[in-house]
Design an enzyme around this catalytic site. Structure first.
Site, PDB file in Angstrom:
ATOM      1  N   GLN A 183      -8.985  -7.636   6.099  1.00 54.13           N
ATOM      2  CA  GLN A 183      -8.628  -6.147   6.842  1.00 54.13           C
ATOM      3  C   GLN A 183      -9.866  -6.244   7.682  1.00 54.13           C
ATOM      4  O   GLN A 183      -9.879  -5.109   8.442  1.00 54.13           O
ATOM      5  CB  GLN A 183      -8.565  -5.172   5.800  1.00 54.13           C
ATOM      6  CG  GLN A 183      -7.112  -5.283   5.064  1.00 54.13           C
ATOM      7  CD  GLN A 183      -5.993  -5.007   5.789  1.00 54.13           C
ATOM      8  OE1 GLN A 183      -5.845  -4.584   6.993  1.00 54.13           O
ATOM      9  NE2 GLN A 183      -4.726  -5.542   5.144  1.00 54.13           N
ATOM     10  N   CYS A 326       1.857  -5.258   0.327  1.00 52.69           N
ATOM     11  CA  CYS A 326       2.324  -6.588  -0.470  1.00 52.69           C
ATOM     12  C   CYS A 326       2.739  -5.809  -1.933  1.00 52.69           C
ATOM     13  O   CYS A 326       3.206  -6.719  -2.648  1.00 52.69           O
ATOM     14  CB  CYS A 326       0.948  -7.296  -0.794  1.00 52.69           C
ATOM     15  SG  CYS A 326       0.015  -7.384   0.673  1.00 52.69           S
TER      16      CYS A 326
END
Ligand code: PLP
Length: 387
Positions: A183, A326
């Protein structure tokens, strides 16, 4: 929301669309450099040169030696390879490993697998703002600790860990330091020339590159064991023919990202602030993460008296995440938010808005209005459902 879509996408932490410049380059590479980069003939050498250029572009983004990257299928594979590969090769020296409870599943589950194979794991709990302190981190290290893995930016909350400080502690204790940068790479500045990081995982689809391609940075002198066996590619550490067009896409995306990190961060800071202000008057909101710091592309909020599943439905056509993308198939409250001390109910009402390059001020105004209306509607509809 654009004229040709019926949704408003604010889930850029899950994935980003392919940058048009990157897509065009990949198309060209697809025809001009189709040969196997491992072949020694002229066409193969051309493909190898394309791969080499991508490594240089990624190296320039991260201030790293281009020879230090292994190409993988994404951050999941890079995390597996880094953590299991390093833990196994150093197992004769000790079997203690350190990580955090708020890591992505692509890290957590590798440690759980290693635990079953006889490694001992210390799971650090963050403070209420999601941080691990240097003191707690150092206290977890032992004589037999071989590896610590701490993510840079949290995918659910945007919390940023102090990688420089934690890495320095690892160096003092001769512990390898792995960072999940899925990220952060391409989104914030990182200088591997000075950061004490031994292993760094990244994935192109988080920074407007193609899906299915990532990399693992392995600092000079750091050794890992391979997890796969096959051809001799990539120093035998990650065998298999290289996907030249995907790698070219990753390299081009890295170059584009490097040129606009500051601009993107400035824009997200303004938009995130506008979003937060825009939803305030529903009351009972709580930011999950660090309210004043943190990556500005992510705003994760919980709200009183509203149940998360219904909220997500009521937020249509906004594409946002409940906890981690996810994890979104799971009905379980986010383990990341639970680790920050949120109750099950608070964690379940959490919504993650994540901003991207295409996001506009008008999108933010629509998103804020949609959120306010959804929360008010649900509170009006089912007051008896809340404790
Ligand atoms: C922090 C973090 N690590 C790892 C991953 C896995 O990346 P990939 O799906 O590209 O393998 C993600 C993706 O959601 C992530 O956010």
């Amino acid at each position: 929301m654009t004229a040709d879509s019926d949704f408003l996408y604010l889930d850029y932490a899950a994935t980003t669309p392919l940058d048009p410049q990157v897509a065009q380059l990949m198309q060209e590479v697809h025809t001009s450099a189709f040969a196997n980069a491992g072949s020694t003939h002229r066409a193969g050498r051309r493909s190898a040169a394309v791969v080499g250029r991508a490594a240089v572009q990624l190296g320039a983004l991260l201030q790293a030696d281009p020879d230090c990257f292994l190409w993988t299928s994404g951050a999941t594979e890079s995390n597996n390879l880094a953590i299991a590969g390093a833990a196994k090769i150093r197992a004769h020296r000790g079997k203690h490993l350190v990580t955090m409870r708020t890591e992505h599943k692509a890290v957590v589950d590798v440690f759980i697998a290693l635990e079953k194979q006889g490694f001992e794991i210390s799971w650090l709990t963050p403070d209420a703002n999601g941080h691990v302190s240097s003191e707690d981190f150092e206290a977890a290290l032992r004589e037999d600790t071989q590896l610590a893995s701490i993510m840079h930016i949290n995918n659910e909350t945007g919390v940023v860990q102090d990688i420089a400080a934690l890495g320095a502690i690892c160096r003092e204790h001769d512990v390898l330091f792995h960072v999940d940068g899925a990220q952060s790479v391409g989104k914030v500045h990182m200088d591997l020339d000075t950061l004490p990081v031994d292993l760094l995982s990244l994935t192109a689809h988080k920074f407007y590159g193609p899906s299915g391609i990532g990399a693992l940075y392995i600092a000079d002198g750091v050794h890992i064991e391979p997890l796969m066996f096959g051809g001799g590619q990539q120093r035998r550490l990650r065998p298999g023919s290289l996907p030249v067009d995907l790698i070219a896409g990753l390299g081009a995306a890295a170059e584009v990202a490097g040129n606009r990190i500051d601009k993107d961060l400035e824009k997200f800071t303004t938009l995130r602030e506008a979003l937060w202000r825009g939803i305030q008057d529903v009351g009972g909101l709580q930011i999950n993460g660090s309210p004043d710091s943190g990556y500005p592309g992510i705003l994760n909020v919980s709200v009183d008296d509203v149940e998360g599943e219904s909220l997500l439905l009521a937020l249509e056509p906004l594409c946002v995440a409940a906890g981690s993308a996810c994890n979104s198939q799971s009905q379980e409250p986010s383990y990341v938010l639970r680790a920050l001390g949120r109750s099950d109910f608070e964690a379940q009402s959490a919504v993650r808005f994540s901003l991207g390059r295409p996001t506009t001020r008008a999108d933010i105004d629509i998103a804020a209005a949609t959120y306010r209306n959804a929360v008010r509607k649900l509170r009006d509809m089912a007051p008896e459902r809340v404790a």
